[in-house]
Design a protein around this motif. Sequence first.
Motif, PDB file in Angstrom:
ATOM      1  N   TYR A 150       0.837  -1.206   0.000  1.00 58.33           N
ATOM      2  CA  TYR A 150       0.000   0.000   0.000  1.00 58.33           C
ATOM      3  C   TYR A 150       0.871   1.256   0.000  1.00 58.33           C
ATOM      4  O   TYR A 150       0.566   2.241  -0.676  1.00 58.33           O
ATOM      5  N   VAL A 151       1.971   1.223   0.765  1.00 53.29           N
ATOM      6  CA  VAL A 151       2.896   2.363   0.783  1.00 53.29           C
ATOM      7  C   VAL A 151       3.508   2.561  -0.594  1.00 53.29           C
ATOM      8  O   VAL A 151       3.604   3.691  -1.096  1.00 53.29           O
ATOM      9  N   LEU A 152       3.925   1.479  -1.219  1.00 54.68           N
ATOM     10  CA  LEU A 152       4.502   1.571  -2.557  1.00 54.68           C
ATOM     11  C   LEU A 152       3.498   2.155  -3.544  1.00 54.68           C
ATOM     12  O   LEU A 152       3.837   3.008  -4.371  1.00 54.68           O
ATOM     13  N   GLY A 153       2.251   1.684  -3.453  1.00 55.37           N
ATOM     14  CA  GLY A 153       1.222   2.170  -4.361  1.00 55.37           C
ATOM     15  C   GLY A 153       0.919   3.645  -4.196  1.00 55.37           C
ATOM     16  O   GLY A 153       0.498   4.314  -5.135  1.00 55.37           O
ATOM     17  N   ALA A 154       1.172   4.148  -3.007  1.00 56.31           N
ATOM     18  CA  ALA A 154       0.869   5.556  -2.736  1.00 56.31           C
ATOM     19  C   ALA A 154       2.035   6.487  -3.069  1.00 56.31           C
ATOM     20  O   ALA A 154       1.808   7.646  -3.447  1.00 56.31           O
ATOM     21  N   TYR A 155       3.270   6.009  -2.959  1.00 57.06           N
ATOM     22  CA  TYR A 155       4.408   6.927  -3.059  1.00 57.06           C
ATOM     23  C   TYR A 155       5.417   6.595  -4.166  1.00 57.06           C
ATOM     24  O   TYR A 155       6.185   7.477  -4.554  1.00 57.06           O
ATOM     25  N   CYS A 156       5.451   5.373  -4.651  1.00 57.65           N
ATOM     26  CA  CYS A 156       6.498   4.967  -5.604  1.00 57.65           C
ATOM     27  C   CYS A 156       5.891   4.709  -6.983  1.00 57.65           C
ATOM     28  O   CYS A 156       5.880   3.580  -7.482  1.00 57.65           O
ATOM     29  N   LYS A 157       5.412   5.746  -7.605  1.00 57.12           N
ATOM     30  CA  LYS A 157       4.705   5.603  -8.877  1.00 57.12           C
ATOM     31  C   LYS A 157       5.627   5.260 -10.040  1.00 57.12           C
ATOM     32  O   LYS A 157       5.165   4.847 -11.108  1.00 57.12           O
ATOM     33  N   ASP A 158       6.964   5.417  -9.867  1.00 54.11           N
ATOM     34  CA  ASP A 158       7.902   5.074 -10.937  1.00 54.11           C
ATOM     35  C   ASP A 158       8.410   3.640 -10.845  1.00 54.11           C
ATOM     36  O   ASP A 158       9.284   3.236 -11.616  1.00 54.11           O
ATOM     37  N   LEU A 159       7.864   2.857  -9.913  1.00 54.07           N
ATOM     38  CA  LEU A 159       8.333   1.483  -9.702  1.00 54.07           C
ATOM     39  C   LEU A 159       8.140   0.648 -10.968  1.00 54.07           C
ATOM     40  O   LEU A 159       7.059   0.637 -11.560  1.00 54.07           O
ATOM     41  N   ARG A 160       9.226  -0.044 -11.372  1.00 57.60           N
ATOM     42  CA  ARG A 160       9.191  -0.883 -12.576  1.00 57.60           C
ATOM     43  C   ARG A 160       9.258  -2.374 -12.242  1.00 57.60           C
ATOM     44  O   ARG A 160       8.645  -3.181 -12.922  1.00 57.60           O
ATOM     45  N   GLU A 161      10.034  -2.716 -11.216  1.00 56.40           N
ATOM     46  CA  GLU A 161      10.219  -4.124 -10.861  1.00 56.40           C
ATOM     47  C   GLU A 161      10.011  -4.314  -9.363  1.00 56.40           C
ATOM     48  O   GLU A 161      10.564  -3.550  -8.571  1.00 56.40           O
ATOM     49  N   LEU A 162       9.239  -5.346  -9.011  1.00 54.79           N
ATOM     50  CA  LEU A 162       8.963  -5.631  -7.598  1.00 54.79           C
ATOM     51  C   LEU A 162       9.019  -7.128  -7.362  1.00 54.79           C
ATOM     52  O   LEU A 162       8.368  -7.907  -8.056  1.00 54.79           O
ATOM     53  N   ASP A 163       9.819  -7.531  -6.370  1.00 54.09           N
ATOM     54  CA  ASP A 163       9.948  -8.945  -6.009  1.00 54.09           C
ATOM     55  C   ASP A 163       9.495  -9.126  -4.562  1.00 54.09           C
ATOM     56  O   ASP A 163      10.135  -8.648  -3.630  1.00 54.09           O
ATOM     57  N   VAL A 164       8.362  -9.814  -4.376  1.00 57.16           N
ATOM     58  CA  VAL A 164       7.859 -10.131  -3.028  1.00 57.16           C
ATOM     59  C   VAL A 164       7.772 -11.640  -2.837  1.00 57.16           C
ATOM     60  O   VAL A 164       6.952 -12.135  -2.063  1.00 57.16           O
ATOM     61  N   THR A 165       8.622 -12.378  -3.537  1.00 61.98           N
ATOM     62  CA  THR A 165       8.652 -13.837  -3.414  1.00 61.98           C
ATOM     63  C   THR A 165       8.804 -14.257  -1.946  1.00 61.98           C
ATOM     64  O   THR A 165       9.604 -13.690  -1.208  1.00 61.98           O
TER      65      THR A 165
END
Length: 516
Positions: A150-165
């Motif tokens: 939720y924090v990422l969705g609110a503040y990191c709009k330039d995110l290209r790659e995310l690993d939550v494995t």
Amino acid sequence: MPRAKRNVKTLLETCLQNVTRNIEEWCKHYVETYGKEKKLYLYVIGPFDPLPSRLLVRIIDILRDEKRLKKHHLELLITQQLNALDLSKEGDEIACHLRLASIRCPQLKTLKLSGCQKISKQVYQNFLPTFENLQVLDISNTSSGDSCLYVLGAYCKDLRELDVTSCPVTDAGIKGLCLSIDDLGKEDKRLGQCKLIHKLMVSYTKVTQKGIIIALENLPILKVFECCSSVQALAEMHLAPYEDNIPDIKKYSLIDLHCTNESFCTPYKSGSLGLASLLCSSVMKVRIVTQEGLTDIDLLGLLSLENLREFSLGGGEECEITFDGGVAPILEAFGNSLTSLTLAELPCVNIRAITEYCPNLRFLFLVMNHSYTMAWPEEERRPFSPKPIKTEPILMKLESLHLVCVSHLLSTSVIPSESLPSLLSSPQLVHLYVKDCVTLTDEVLKKAANHFQNMEHLELEQCNSITKLGVDLVMNDSNPLRVIKLWECRSLSRQNVCDWNKKANKKKWQVSIEWS
């Protein structure tokens, strides 16, 4: 030969080596002046401030690889120039390091926190919002949950790659990442801003088919999506409209497809794999674990793909796939473009078909298949042909080979000795791992060793037909071996290993030999 130790290095390598070897001297003034107070100084003018990010990253990596990275090193190496920071598996001080980065590194684009188990929810809420330029984030194998997304969705709009494995992330976290809806179901445009993600890894999480569908629907440029089964999710979304011939079904940019039995209770629906292939025609990588209802006909649905490069097929408890009816047509259709092939726990594998159809393979994994054959269908159809039987081709571009047999089953579960030369004789082979293969003998290794022009890593486990003579054949002046690992090979002894180490030291070879 195993390469002799050489001192010739580039000027850059020499400088980095000098800095890392004398890191305590570089940090001496800081430690003596401020270290005893055990305070965290947010703003420090240190010796590494003028260095560009790529050199700072190299210094940190070298210290970590040598297991010498300390808290005060990072306090000086985290500077405003840094745009990539790897804190993977850091311990108690992780919050301090993140706090420093949040203040000193306004241009940070890559952050890796894999394996950091001591990051609290509060730490994420405090520091992630400051990384507004973040593009790559790896928080795999941590306790990161939905609140982090939720924090990422609110503040990191330039995110290209995310690993939550391997994180406790659920469907709610995926929603917070890419949907502008709060917990109460109301629209909130501050949330769900990560629309630029093109690589998302959610394997071994609590994300279900519902969460996968949310990601597919709301991440428009998603290309790499590692999850338990994108195939079943795509079928859930579009199988009914497809069967009803409804036009203009949405197409996707995915370059990988996953069809496994790891999560959903819903059974595989016939036709799902073919539909997913039609919706994602640019797919280059396919991973399948067989399950009830998935047959050869389903596998042939992959033939609509345009450029398959990596194919992995594992036989689960339910396996209705045959080699001749399902696997062979895939290899025949895509063999020239395939660079990686994994076949595991299948009833039968035809090695001749692999070597004939897939000349450009770079990576090959044959793992615990129940039987192997060399029969070539074209020759079987012409048993009385006067033409001589074609010699088995060699995989000339193969770089990495993993062979895992099961010798305690039927004898057909091991790879025939006559097939091994075609697999082992690639002049490009760099990495070789063989386990429990009784047909790998000194004589076979002798024939293959003549082709080990690029072999750097040789690992044998439970290969009891290999003796000291076999290993002696590769401990020579004709290959660049760096690593030899010998696990539970009953015909080898501790004295053998001592003799090889003495030989390596005498000839100043840069080779590591491990044995158990």
